[in-house]
Enzyme design. Sequence first.
Site, PDB file in Angstrom:
ATOM      1  N   HIS A  38     -19.819  -1.951  13.252  1.00 48.84           N
ATOM      2  CA  HIS A  38     -18.676  -2.866  13.131  1.00 48.84           C
ATOM      3  C   HIS A  38     -18.314  -3.467  14.481  1.00 48.84           C
ATOM      4  CE1 HIS A  38     -18.191   0.244   9.982  1.00 48.84           C
ATOM      5  NE2 HIS A  38     -17.958  -0.804   9.222  1.00 48.84           N
ATOM      6  N   HIS A  95     -22.546  -5.671   5.804  1.00 48.23           N
ATOM      7  CA  HIS A  95     -23.684  -4.761   6.009  1.00 48.23           C
ATOM      8  C   HIS A  95     -24.792  -5.018   4.995  1.00 48.23           C
ATOM      9  CE1 HIS A  95     -20.896  -2.731   8.593  1.00 48.23           C
ATOM     10  NE2 HIS A  95     -20.096  -2.404   7.597  1.00 48.23           N
TER      11      HIS A  95
END
Lengths: 343, 343
Positions: A231, A58
């Site tokens: 995700h 991320h």
Amino acid sequence: MSIRSLADDGATLVASGLTSLQRAHPDLVAISEEPAYVIRAGATPAKVALVSGGGSGHEPLHTGFVGMGMLDAAVPGAVFASPTAFDISTAIRAAHRDRGALLIVKNYTGDVLNFSIAAELAAEDGIATETVLVDDDVATDLQRVDGAGPSQPDSHRPGRRGTAAVIAVEKICGAAAEAGAGLAEVAALGRDVVHSSGTMALAFRACTHPGDDRPAFDLGDDEIEFGVGIHGERGVEVRPRAQAGELIAALTAPVQEGLGLGRGDAVIAIVNGLGAMTGLELSLAHHELDGYLGARGVTIARTLVGNYVTSLDMRGLSITLVRATDRFVELWDAPVRTPALTW
Amino acid sequence: MSIRSLADDGATLVASGLTSLQRAHPDLVAISEEPAYVIRAGATPAKVALVSGGGSGHEPLHTGFVGMGMLDAAVPGAVFASPTAFDISTAIRAAHRDRGALLIVKNYTGDVLNFSIAAELAAEDGIATETVLVDDDVATDLQRVDGAGPSQPDSHRPGRRGTAAVIAVEKICGAAAEAGAGLAEVAALGRDVVHSSGTMALAFRACTHPGDDRPAFDLGDDEIEFGVGIHGERGVEVRPRAQAGELIAALTAPVQEGLGLGRGDAVIAIVNGLGAMTGLELSLAHHELDGYLGARGVTIARTLVGNYVTSLDMRGLSITLVRATDRFVELWDAPVRTPALTW
């Protein structure tokens, strides 16, 4: 179809991410390789320590937000996997400056569990902690349109996912801690930011995990997935290609409604690229958001546009709104000096 | 295969890019919509005015680099197309503060032509200009490996393309101008940066122009294009997938050799994402670059890692090296405050 990348070895990517950050920003951060964490460089004043972390993939979250006015330490796990409680507790000890530690945790089962154990380990060392759980993704509240939604009863569901509102929590709590606020005050402020926030994301193409040959899910050429997670989680609805204004309105409406935003309200807006969006597209999304909110009497007080909470190479974006108070804006405007956010 | 995006209308993307920039950074920049340019907000001190520009699609370049310590104005053209001479000359007049204007121009035929006419128009208004031509892409010097290279004689070729070294020119000249250096001095400095710079890029997937269904060129699943340009120009060689260290070494070698860098030398390094690379991959590239140069006795004095000169959504990266002098590093370190670069 195989998606090419520079490396298919997640562990190498995470490790080199740390060394690169330190080499590029030695004035801002230092790293520990084993256990792996990033810590603010130099002497930190006596203040509440802010510690966050979570799975890698991320970037720049969270390691890029360590520095003056934001985090004191960030603990990266493997790609899309929580760091261990031991790693987190080691980082808490290293960052602690006798005024307690605020743990900022995105709401995923592994992170919640490991930060919780880390808080217990810190308590054994005499370090007081408070935890702010970030759960801003309104898509998690929505039933999948095709009926294939969560089958668990509400009481057994893990709750909302935590996504880009974590930036606002880290920035606003970071400024308050830097100004000398105590642990309880910073924690209450962080929870207030979370309750004032909502996020929704869309994707034109899913992310591809290092080492995988295919994206996390398939989409047709004219399909856009609404309500995706960071995700590779599927969203709540597949929509056809449409004009940007229509797409941004559909993305923003549930966030606006969830926060009850109407005429006279103001927000801090985060228009966040998930990995492979162009700068021009993010600007267009911001422009359309501005028009959508403006037509409803909602003012954007502050905006952040860019890649801040990514999902590897996902081609998509998220919109986060934080209902703005004078205090939030004042703390948002306070100086910050980290690898990924400086003003 | 169709590549989905938020909009297929280049003109809308460019226009909303300007309004978004101003809405997000009203303290740093102001915009003119017609003709389209971005200008530093507020009262600018009497200093040499730095003006750059070029085709859109490379964001944050150039519009994101307007502000204290860098550009005074940036003029965006349509996607991958030069702005007009009229637009450029209007921006020069708006940015000029009686000490002349430095025009920073990437070496593409349209940009060179239009900035040249704009300089003539400025001269008619009594504004002195100097031009720094940025031509750092060493791939342009290399013959295509399969023999399909440029067929024109050297004297008729347009020379090297300008790519990410323009960041170093804008940063270093911007700092010198801010400190009060005169036009001739800033221009000489900029040319010195260009002569000290080299860049090489690779791509795993080409960019897709807004409105197009397909990338600018096709690559097989295990193919990497070496020496690509930032407008979908093919490179000089297709290589098979390999370890990151091998790829970065192959990318860096012609840059290092072109600059004659060896033991005891230092560089400013820019590891630049072209649009769709993950943060982890850029960090890995930086890490491998550090190892490659370190093994040859070359020190990285300063590093910039991130998306600075993009090519829409190209999945690829470039490496720029600037031979570092004490003066370059001092000016690099000077304060800068723009939407895309602040320290």
